[in-house]
Write an enzyme that holds these catalytic residues in place. Structure first.
Site, PDB file in Angstrom:
ATOM      1  N   ASN A  76      49.647  44.888  43.940  1.00 37.46           N
ATOM      2  CA  ASN A  76      50.171  43.583  43.563  1.00 37.46           C
ATOM      3  C   ASN A  76      51.607  43.430  44.064  1.00 37.46           C
ATOM      4  OD1 ASN A  76      47.904  42.615  42.197  1.00 37.46           O
ATOM      5  ND2 ASN A  76      48.509  43.597  40.282  1.00 37.46           N
ATOM      6  N   LYS A 136      48.372  35.385  45.121  1.00 36.51           N
ATOM      7  CA  LYS A 136      48.209  36.134  43.870  1.00 36.51           C
ATOM      8  C   LYS A 136      49.548  36.316  43.157  1.00 36.51           C
ATOM      9  CE  LYS A 136      45.979  40.123  41.791  1.00 36.51           C
ATOM     10  NZ  LYS A 136      45.260  41.401  41.976  1.00 36.51           N
ATOM     11  N   ASN A 181      53.538  38.267  34.407  1.00 35.16           N
ATOM     12  CA  ASN A 181      53.793  39.656  34.053  1.00 35.16           C
ATOM     13  C   ASN A 181      55.103  39.833  33.298  1.00 35.16           C
ATOM     14  OD1 ASN A 181      51.907  42.043  35.051  1.00 35.16           O
ATOM     15  ND2 ASN A 181      51.608  40.309  36.425  1.00 35.16           N
ATOM     16  N   SER A 234      49.085  43.372  33.404  1.00 33.21           N
ATOM     17  CA  SER A 234      49.275  44.808  33.626  1.00 33.21           C
ATOM     18  C   SER A 234      50.650  45.264  33.142  1.00 33.21           C
ATOM     19  CB  SER A 234      49.107  45.140  35.110  1.00 33.21           C
ATOM     20  OG  SER A 234      50.044  44.425  35.905  1.00 33.21           O
ATOM     21  N   ASN A 284      51.357  36.440  39.132  1.00 34.70           N
ATOM     22  CA  ASN A 284      51.954  37.699  38.677  1.00 34.70           C
ATOM     23  C   ASN A 284      53.461  37.594  38.475  1.00 34.70           C
ATOM     24  OD1 ASN A 284      49.653  39.295  38.464  1.00 34.70           O
ATOM     25  ND2 ASN A 284      49.696  39.894  40.613  1.00 34.70           N
ATOM     26  N   ALA A 303      43.032  56.985  40.813  1.00 29.93           N
ATOM     27  CA  ALA A 303      41.734  56.540  40.295  1.00 29.93           C
ATOM     28  C   ALA A 303      41.848  56.030  38.865  1.00 29.93           C
ATOM     29  CB  ALA A 303      40.720  57.672  40.381  1.00 29.93           C
ATOM     30  N   ILE A 312      41.317  50.132  38.589  1.00 32.77           N
ATOM     31  CA  ILE A 312      40.828  49.603  39.869  1.00 32.77           C
ATOM     32  C   ILE A 312      40.407  50.734  40.796  1.00 32.77           C
ATOM     33  CG2 ILE A 312      41.527  48.425  41.991  1.00 32.77           C
ATOM     34  CD1 ILE A 312      40.908  46.505  39.761  1.00 32.77           C
ATOM     35  N   GLY A 313      41.251  51.733  40.953  1.00 29.43           N
ATOM     36  CA  GLY A 313      40.927  52.845  41.848  1.00 29.43           C
ATOM     37  C   GLY A 313      39.668  53.574  41.427  1.00 29.43           C
TER      38      GLY A 313
END
Length: 349
Positions: free
Chosen positions: A122, A225, A233, A293, A229, A22, A25-26
């Site tokens: 991802n 996506k 990234n 990220s 990334n 969590a 996003i979670g």
């Protein structure tokens, strides 16, 4: 009345739902699910950790959404120990790829015998070749993503529904998450079918406020996506640059080359990436000064998500007989940085 009946049906299908991981996003997924009237008869729980877990337990999770005057405050059971929870109808996993092996036994224990798991991740996922009839490599396992095949054995790829999410999210402090741009979640069965389970799970997310697209070609969405990334990234981690600085500066040709190589691998494996490279670069420019990220992980001293975003591309490229010199060099550089950071952490310990 029809809407109420639909809500009752959703709640009956998913009496117990756990979000495993969590974070930004979670946590957003958990908050909206827990606050959804459609799930009033269901139990929503989450696996979290540290100060964030303590804040959720004490004051609930505060979700700050665009154009809302105040946060959505959601209260739900939260723990850092999966054994505290009973078996679940649905487990939604938002961990990063390198975190999955250590968590896989707990994820498996959380699932009821007929439970399903939504993997929102991802990059290239551990289940990638399960049910994949387009590549000629159906059933192959990727050792770098699933060492020893432990995730495959424990969870089982047949339980998976793949997820690709476009949602800007940031944990601004423990217990507080801010959503920015985006909000679209793609869901699909690895086997390509539009199953009843997929339809029901899509309805669950829609009822809690997410824009959903179901697809029979979830791998296409993974690669689309990944175009961004794969380049942004690692380059951002190596240079400490934000997205706008990368795509609007002298590194733009390198970004383009990495995207071209990545798209070629996808197409050789039977996928169709809808956007052109120019279209993907234009979309990337809309992200402006956002941090990737991987850069955020680097700045906070966390392990970087190299395997699914970079190394997996080079491994799948070898399987597809596609040369990827730019991706290969990027992998060498980011791996060296990762080793240097790991050594620095060890020296401080």
């Amino acid at each position: 009345m029809e809407h109420a009946a639909q809500d009752t049906d959703i709640s009956a299908q998913f009496r117990s739902i756990c979000i495993f991981g969590a974070g930004a996003i979670g946590g957003a997924l958990a908050a909206r699910l827990a606050a959804s009237p459609a799930l009033a008869g269901s139990t929503v729980s989450a696996i979290a950790r540290g100060a964030h877990l303590q804040a959720i337990r004490k004051n609930g999770l505060h979700l700050h959404e665009p154009d809302k005057t105040g946060p959505l405050i959601a209260r739900f059971a939260a723990t850092d120990t999966a054994a505290d929870l009973p078996p679940q109808d649905l487990v939604i996993v938002t961990l990063k790829g390198h975190q999955l092996t250590s968590a896989s036994a707990d994820i498996a224990r959380l699932l009821k015998p007929d439970g399903r798991v939504v993997m929102i991740q991802n990059g290239i996922p551990w289940w990638y070749f399960h049910g994949d009839t387009a590549s000629g490599l159906e059933g192959r396992q990727i050792e770098a993503l699933d060492p020893g095949g432990l995730i495959w054995q424990r969870i089982g790829p047949e339980r998976v529904i793949g997820g690709v999410i476009y949602q800007g999210a940031q944990m601004i402090e423990p217990g507080h998450i801010r959503l920015t741009s985006g909000g679209l979640l793609h869901l699909g069965e690895p086997s390509g079918g539009l199953s009843p389970a997929l339809t029901k799970i899509a309805g669950l997310f829609e009822a809690s406020g997410w824009a959903i697209k179901t697809t029979g070609r979830i791998r296409d969405e993974l690669w689309l996506k990944l175009l961004g990334n794969a380049a942004l990234n690692p380059i951002s981690a190596l240079t400490r640059a934000r997205i706008g600085e990368i795509v609007d500066g002298p590194l733009e040709p390198l970004v383009r080359t990495i995207m071209i190589e990545t798209k070629t691998v996808a197409e050789r494996l039977g996928c169709h990436v809808e956007s052109t490279i120019d279209q993907r670069l234009e979309h990337t420019r809309t992200l402006g000064s956002a941090k990737t990220s991987m850069l955020q992980d680097l700045e906070q001293g966390r392990l970087m998500e190299i395997m699914p975003l970079t190394r997996a591309i080079t491994q799948l490229a070898r399987m597809a007989d596609v040369p990827t010199p730019a991706n290969d060099m990027l992998l060498l550089l980011i791996s060296q940085l990762d080793q240097s950071m790991a050594q620095a952490r060890a020296d401080k310990a």
